[in-house]
Motif scaffolding. Sequence first.
Motif, short mmCIF file in Angstrom:
data_model
loop_
_atom_site.label_atom_id
_atom_site.label_comp_id
_atom_site.label_asym_id
_atom_site.label_seq_id
_atom_site.Cartn_x
_atom_site.Cartn_y
_atom_site.Cartn_z
N ALA A 91 -12.84 63.78 -26.26
CA ALA A 91 -13.28 64.40 -27.51
C ALA A 91 -12.55 63.82 -28.70
O ALA A 91 -13.15 63.53 -29.75
CB ALA A 91 -13.08 65.91 -27.44
N ALA A 92 -11.23 63.63 -28.56
CA ALA A 92 -10.44 63.13 -29.68
C ALA A 92 -10.76 61.67 -29.99
O ALA A 92 -10.85 61.28 -31.16
CB ALA A 92 -8.95 63.29 -29.38
N LEU A 93 -10.93 60.85 -28.95
CA LEU A 93 -11.29 59.45 -29.19
C LEU A 93 -12.68 59.35 -29.82
O LEU A 93 -12.90 58.56 -30.76
CB LEU A 93 -11.26 58.67 -27.88
N SER A 94 -13.61 60.15 -29.34
CA SER A 94 -14.95 60.12 -29.91
C SER A 94 -14.94 60.50 -31.38
O SER A 94 -15.64 59.90 -32.21
CB SER A 94 -15.87 61.06 -29.13
N ALA A 95 -14.11 61.49 -31.73
CA ALA A 95 -14.00 61.90 -33.13
C ALA A 95 -13.45 60.78 -34.01
O ALA A 95 -13.73 60.73 -35.22
CB ALA A 95 -13.11 63.13 -33.24
N ARG A 96 -12.69 59.87 -33.40
CA ARG A 96 -12.16 58.70 -34.12
C ARG A 96 -13.17 57.55 -34.16
O ARG A 96 -12.89 56.49 -34.73
CB ARG A 96 -10.88 58.20 -33.46
N GLY A 97 -14.30 57.74 -33.49
CA GLY A 97 -15.31 56.68 -33.44
C GLY A 97 -15.09 55.67 -32.34
O GLY A 97 -15.72 54.62 -32.31
N VAL A 98 -14.19 55.98 -31.40
CA VAL A 98 -13.88 55.09 -30.29
C VAL A 98 -14.79 55.40 -29.12
O VAL A 98 -14.86 56.55 -28.66
CB VAL A 98 -12.41 55.22 -29.86
N GLY A 99 -15.49 54.41 -28.61
CA GLY A 99 -16.35 54.61 -27.46
C GLY A 99 -17.60 53.77 -27.53
O GLY A 99 -17.80 53.00 -28.48
N LEU A 100 -18.44 53.90 -26.52
CA LEU A 100 -19.72 53.21 -26.50
C LEU A 100 -20.67 53.83 -27.52
O LEU A 100 -20.76 55.05 -27.63
CB LEU A 100 -20.33 53.30 -25.11
N HIS A 101 -21.37 52.99 -28.25
CA HIS A 101 -22.34 53.46 -29.24
C HIS A 101 -23.73 53.06 -28.75
O HIS A 101 -24.17 51.93 -28.96
CB HIS A 101 -22.04 52.85 -30.61
N LEU A 102 -24.40 54.00 -28.08
CA LEU A 102 -25.69 53.69 -27.46
C LEU A 102 -26.86 53.85 -28.41
O LEU A 102 -27.91 53.26 -28.20
CB LEU A 102 -25.89 54.58 -26.23
N LYS A 103 -26.65 54.64 -29.47
CA LYS A 103 -27.72 54.86 -30.43
C LYS A 103 -27.10 55.18 -31.78
O LYS A 103 -26.15 55.97 -31.86
CB LYS A 103 -28.61 56.03 -29.98
N PRO A 104 -27.57 54.58 -32.85
CA PRO A 104 -27.01 54.86 -34.17
C PRO A 104 -27.05 56.37 -34.48
O PRO A 104 -28.06 57.04 -34.27
CB PRO A 104 -27.93 54.08 -35.12
N GLY A 105 -25.89 56.86 -34.92
CA GLY A 105 -25.81 58.27 -35.27
C GLY A 105 -25.41 59.19 -34.15
O GLY A 105 -25.07 60.35 -34.39
N SER A 106 -25.43 58.71 -32.92
CA SER A 106 -25.01 59.55 -31.79
C SER A 106 -23.50 59.45 -31.62
O SER A 106 -22.88 58.48 -32.07
CB SER A 106 -25.73 59.13 -30.51
N PRO A 107 -22.87 60.43 -30.96
CA PRO A 107 -21.42 60.38 -30.79
C PRO A 107 -20.98 59.17 -29.97
O PRO A 107 -21.69 58.71 -29.06
CB PRO A 107 -21.11 61.68 -30.03
N ALA A 108 -19.81 58.64 -30.31
CA ALA A 108 -19.20 57.60 -29.50
C ALA A 108 -18.86 58.16 -28.12
O ALA A 108 -18.50 59.33 -27.99
CB ALA A 108 -17.94 57.08 -30.17
N ILE A 109 -19.00 57.32 -27.10
CA ILE A 109 -18.79 57.75 -25.72
C ILE A 109 -17.59 57.00 -25.14
O ILE A 109 -17.73 55.87 -24.64
CB ILE A 109 -20.04 57.49 -24.86
#
Length: 334
Positions: A91-109
Amino acid sequence: MRQLPRPGPRNLITDVAGLMVGHADDSAAGTGVTTLVCEGFYNASVDVRGGGPGVRETETLAAENLVGRAHAVVLSGGSVFGLAAADGVVAALSARGVGLHLKPGSPAIPIVPAAVLHDLANPGDKAWGLDPPYRRLGMASLDAAGPQFALGSAGAGLGAMAGLIKGGVGSASLDMGGGLVAGALIVANPVGSVMTPDGRAFWAWPFEIDGEFGGGRPDPAVGAIDPVPDDGRLASLGRLQPGAATTIGVVATTADLTTAECKRLAMMAHDGLARAVRPAHMPFDGDTLFAIATGACSIGHGDDRAVRLAAIGSAAADCTARAIARGVHEALKG
């Protein structure tokens, strides 16, 4: 004369540039979380050898599957409850924008595999009802991540036991030259013993560098001839049950390893666990090692690449053995 590898400047896994480590403790509950954070999305794999593992996202790191990389690795106390620590980190990494971006505007995974150890039988207060502390501790460990971190009774090692003595979190590194570095971060909570039968030395003593875990040496007259010491005290403490103890950790390198080569690295690193804990990989343990490669250093192609991979795996095994002994040594120092 060939120059032997030496520990990096910190003698920690963070000598592998691009990695940070943070701890979070709950002293009242006698438990904690340790998170290794990747500055990039690095190739990774895992090897599980214990008979009672508690893990998350291990199949995500299988070479035949799609991802094979990680943004962070979580090591936690708390048995199955501790797996929630990875939820907090995700949750914390996703809030920082860290993760896979599968679709524009969706949360980072974020991809955050995890392994847990069993510390529920220690004296801490585990009456947490519907609110175990691990998600919160996961977030706090991420916030605490940096190049320096404590060894011993800290983070996931806070409530650990090594046989009948304190366990703990340890780390070690080896600079192999030319930008090639290997390191290990291990939380030691095994059923087996990390000490020789005379109690004078760690089983890992032949691999010690510069007295990093006390410089103890065994009595030459006391051999390692009893493979499983007969000690009923372990049974009385409830540690001879599947999943009741484990050694978990991460090995890492600057080499440009593939996900499949990371698997080999993790497999070889388990040799270090077996050198430092006797016996190891038992039905009661959940022994699990992750492997991460930052890719900063090329190790070539063909047969030469295989030779260099073997050397890195051997170094990672030595770092694993040293990290286990360092963690317990620092925990016993208090």
